[in-house]
Design a protein around this motif. Structure first.
Motif, mmCIF file in Angstrom:
data_model
loop_
_atom_site.group_PDB
_atom_site.id
_atom_site.type_symbol
_atom_site.label_atom_id
_atom_site.label_comp_id
_atom_site.label_asym_id
_atom_site.label_seq_id
_atom_site.Cartn_x
_atom_site.Cartn_y
_atom_site.Cartn_z
ATOM 1 N N THR A 93 67.813 61.457 27.228
ATOM 2 C CA THR A 93 67.332 60.091 27.050
ATOM 3 C C THR A 93 65.841 60.039 27.392
ATOM 4 O OG1 THR A 93 67.746 59.397 29.316
ATOM 5 C CG2 THR A 93 69.598 59.228 27.760
ATOM 6 N N GLU A 94 65.225 58.933 27.041
ATOM 7 C CA GLU A 94 63.803 58.762 27.336
ATOM 8 C C GLU A 94 63.529 58.867 28.835
ATOM 9 O OE1 GLU A 94 60.210 55.794 25.860
ATOM 10 O OE2 GLU A 94 62.291 55.249 25.488
ATOM 11 N N ALA A 95 64.468 58.422 29.645
ATOM 12 C CA ALA A 95 64.296 58.481 31.101
ATOM 13 C C ALA A 95 64.249 59.915 31.624
ATOM 14 C CB ALA A 95 65.427 57.716 31.787
ATOM 15 N N ASP A 96 64.744 60.879 30.819
ATOM 16 C CA ASP A 96 64.768 62.277 31.240
ATOM 17 C C ASP A 96 63.440 63.006 31.019
ATOM 18 O OD1 ASP A 96 67.549 62.369 31.961
ATOM 19 O OD2 ASP A 96 68.054 62.479 29.828
ATOM 20 N N LEU A 97 62.492 62.391 30.329
ATOM 21 C CA LEU A 97 61.283 63.114 29.927
ATOM 22 C C LEU A 97 60.527 63.731 31.101
ATOM 23 C CD1 LEU A 97 60.099 60.770 27.044
ATOM 24 C CD2 LEU A 97 61.107 63.053 26.824
ATOM 25 N N PRO A 98 60.269 63.016 32.205
ATOM 26 C CA PRO A 98 59.581 63.676 33.319
ATOM 27 C C PRO A 98 60.368 64.849 33.896
ATOM 28 C CG PRO A 98 59.450 61.292 33.557
ATOM 29 C CD PRO A 98 60.436 61.564 32.449
ATOM 30 N N ALA A 99 61.696 64.748 33.930
ATOM 31 C CA ALA A 99 62.521 65.838 34.448
ATOM 32 C C ALA A 99 62.457 67.055 33.532
ATOM 33 C CB ALA A 99 63.966 65.374 34.619
ATOM 34 N N ILE A 100 62.344 66.812 32.215
ATOM 35 C CA ILE A 100 62.199 67.910 31.260
ATOM 36 C C ILE A 100 60.892 68.656 31.518
ATOM 37 C CG2 ILE A 100 61.611 68.332 28.834
ATOM 38 C CD1 ILE A 100 63.856 66.464 28.087
ATOM 39 N N THR A 101 59.827 67.905 31.753
ATOM 40 C CA THR A 101 58.541 68.530 32.039
ATOM 41 C C THR A 101 58.615 69.328 33.336
ATOM 42 O OG1 THR A 101 57.353 66.803 30.822
ATOM 43 C CG2 THR A 101 56.084 68.092 32.418
ATOM 44 N N ASP A 102 59.223 68.759 34.369
ATOM 45 C CA ASP A 102 59.416 69.491 35.629
ATOM 46 C C ASP A 102 60.153 70.806 35.377
ATOM 47 O OD1 ASP A 102 58.227 67.483 37.130
ATOM 48 O OD2 ASP A 102 60.130 66.608 37.794
ATOM 49 N N LEU A 103 61.212 70.719 34.589
ATOM 50 C CA LEU A 103 62.032 71.887 34.321
ATOM 51 C C LEU A 103 61.256 72.942 33.549
ATOM 52 C CD1 LEU A 103 64.778 73.145 34.683
ATOM 53 C CD2 LEU A 103 65.571 71.908 32.673
ATOM 54 N N TRP A 104 60.422 72.524 32.597
ATOM 55 C CA TRP A 104 59.613 73.479 31.826
ATOM 56 C C TRP A 104 58.732 74.289 32.768
ATOM 57 C CZ3 TRP A 104 54.700 75.085 30.815
ATOM 58 C CH2 TRP A 104 54.528 75.905 29.696
ATOM 59 N N TYR A 105 58.077 73.605 33.705
ATOM 60 C CA TYR A 105 57.202 74.327 34.633
ATOM 61 C C TYR A 105 58.002 75.216 35.588
ATOM 62 C CZ TYR A 105 52.914 72.183 32.996
ATOM 63 O OH TYR A 105 51.845 71.823 32.221
ATOM 64 N N SER A 106 59.194 74.784 35.990
ATOM 65 C CA SER A 106 60.033 75.628 36.856
ATOM 66 C C SER A 106 60.465 76.896 36.132
ATOM 67 C CB SER A 106 61.289 74.871 37.301
ATOM 68 O OG SER A 106 60.960 73.802 38.136
ATOM 69 N N ALA A 145 69.330 72.110 32.848
ATOM 70 C CA ALA A 145 68.852 72.847 31.676
ATOM 71 C C ALA A 145 68.681 71.851 30.542
ATOM 72 C CB ALA A 145 69.842 73.948 31.283
ATOM 73 N N TYR A 146 67.829 72.211 29.597
ATOM 74 C CA TYR A 146 67.711 71.396 28.387
ATOM 75 C C TYR A 146 67.297 72.277 27.222
ATOM 76 C CZ TYR A 146 62.631 71.116 27.655
ATOM 77 O OH TYR A 146 61.322 71.420 27.364
ATOM 78 N N ASP A 169 63.655 75.364 19.473
ATOM 79 C CA ASP A 169 62.245 75.165 19.805
ATOM 80 C C ASP A 169 62.003 75.372 21.296
ATOM 81 O OD1 ASP A 169 59.850 73.712 20.643
ATOM 82 O OD2 ASP A 169 59.773 72.940 18.608
ATOM 83 N N MET A 170 62.973 75.001 22.130
ATOM 84 C CA MET A 170 62.789 75.118 23.570
ATOM 85 C C MET A 170 64.149 75.218 24.253
ATOM 86 S SD MET A 170 60.124 75.231 25.548
ATOM 87 C CE MET A 170 58.883 74.436 24.535
ATOM 88 N N LEU A 171 64.246 76.098 25.228
ATOM 89 C CA LEU A 171 65.417 76.146 26.095
ATOM 90 C C LEU A 171 64.926 76.521 27.487
ATOM 91 C CD1 LEU A 171 68.936 77.473 25.474
ATOM 92 C CD2 LEU A 171 67.786 78.016 27.593
ATOM 93 N N CYS A 172 65.202 75.664 28.441
ATOM 94 C CA CYS A 172 64.799 75.899 29.836
ATOM 95 C C CYS A 172 66.009 75.716 30.738
ATOM 96 C CB CYS A 172 63.739 74.884 30.274
ATOM 97 S SG CYS A 172 62.204 74.944 29.366
ATOM 98 N N THR A 173 66.180 76.643 31.650
ATOM 99 C CA THR A 173 67.213 76.528 32.679
ATOM 100 C C THR A 173 66.541 76.649 34.033
ATOM 101 O OG1 THR A 173 68.855 77.541 31.221
ATOM 102 C CG2 THR A 173 69.361 77.505 33.571
ATOM 103 N N HIS A 174 66.915 75.771 34.940
ATOM 104 C CA HIS A 174 66.346 75.853 36.291
ATOM 105 C C HIS A 174 66.697 77.211 36.886
ATOM 106 C CE1 HIS A 174 65.562 75.055 40.516
ATOM 107 N NE2 HIS A 174 64.771 74.074 40.088
ATOM 108 N N PRO A 175 65.739 77.872 37.546
ATOM 109 C CA PRO A 175 66.012 79.210 38.088
ATOM 110 C C PRO A 175 67.272 79.298 38.946
ATOM 111 C CG PRO A 175 63.670 78.731 38.232
ATOM 112 C CD PRO A 175 64.334 77.474 37.740
ATOM 113 N N SER A 176 67.596 78.261 39.692
ATOM 114 C CA SER A 176 68.782 78.316 40.561
ATOM 115 C C SER A 176 70.088 78.199 39.775
ATOM 116 C CB SER A 176 68.719 77.227 41.632
ATOM 117 O OG SER A 176 68.787 75.945 41.045
ATOM 118 N N TYR A 177 70.026 77.879 38.474
ATOM 119 C CA TYR A 177 71.237 77.759 37.657
ATOM 120 C C TYR A 177 71.350 78.864 36.619
ATOM 121 C CZ TYR A 177 72.795 73.324 39.545
ATOM 122 O OH TYR A 177 73.282 72.344 40.382
#
Length: 196
Positions: free
Chosen positions: A8-21, A73-74, A125-133
């Motif tokens: 959702t739109e509310a997830d956008l900042p969390a997606i950015t956080d996850l990309w950098y992680s 992850a996203y 185009d993009m797949l990110c998983t938090h390192p702890s997961y």
């Protein structure tokens, strides 16, 4: 318990956080530094595609046992040919390494265009998983979703795979099709043909 949900739109900042992680430690910070302005650029770029590109599919994996974590992850899957989609990113932010970004992403776009031409395909185009997961199935859930859609639509799937990601994609039938003269350091261009 991990669950797959639409972004959702509310997830956008969390997606950015996850990309950098996920990608910050792998050298991308030289190209895309972690600054407030560039984080806003990421939020805007993903927000635009989420809200205005009907062929862009954003999915997240959440951990129901830890509801305070917005996502673990996203992925962004895109069903268009490279030619139909146009530029993958908006103009680079002034704080980015523009030459480095042009070089890297230019090579990746060239590979995809040469390998799949103007044909429609599901592009991871993009797949990110938090390192702890990592290693707990979140990435597999996101890859499986796109592969199922590609099979249903009878089109190929494509990914620019990192060294860490290659084994996961290979398990789903992606094959290395990298064209050496356009190779980007550390990235394997992988194609998965549709299955009946």
């Amino acid at each position: 318990m991990l669950a797959l949900e639409p972004v959702t739109e509310a997830d956008l900042p969390a997606i950015t956080d996850l990309w950098y992680s996920a990608f910050g430690p792998s050298g991308f910070l030289e190209l895309i530094p972690d600054t407030p302005n560039i984080r806003e650029w990421w939020n805007s770029a993903n927000g635009h595609d989420l809200l205005h590109k009907p062929t862009a599919y954003y999915w997240k994996v959440v951990d129901a046992a830890h509801p305070s974590k917005p996502l673990v992850a996203y992925a962004k899957w895109d069903l268009e040919s490279a030619e139909e989609r146009g530029d993958r990113f908006p103009r680079w932010h002034a704080e980015m390494n523009k030459k480095g970004c042009d070089d890297l992403f230019g090579k990746l776009e060239k590979q995809r265009s040469l390998l799949l031409g103007g044909t429609k395909n599901y592009y991871l185009d993009m797949l990110c998983t938090h390192p702890s997961y990592r290693g707990r199935g979140a990435g597999s859930m996101l890859v499986a979703w796109g592969c199922e859609q590609a099979d249903k639509d009878r089109v190929a799937a494509y990914v620019d795979a990192s060294r860490d990601g290659r084994p996961l994609y290979a398990r789903y039938g992606f094959e290395d099709r990298t064209i050496d003269e356009h190779r980007a350091e550390g990235i394997t261009c992988m194609v998965r043909e549709p299955r009946s």
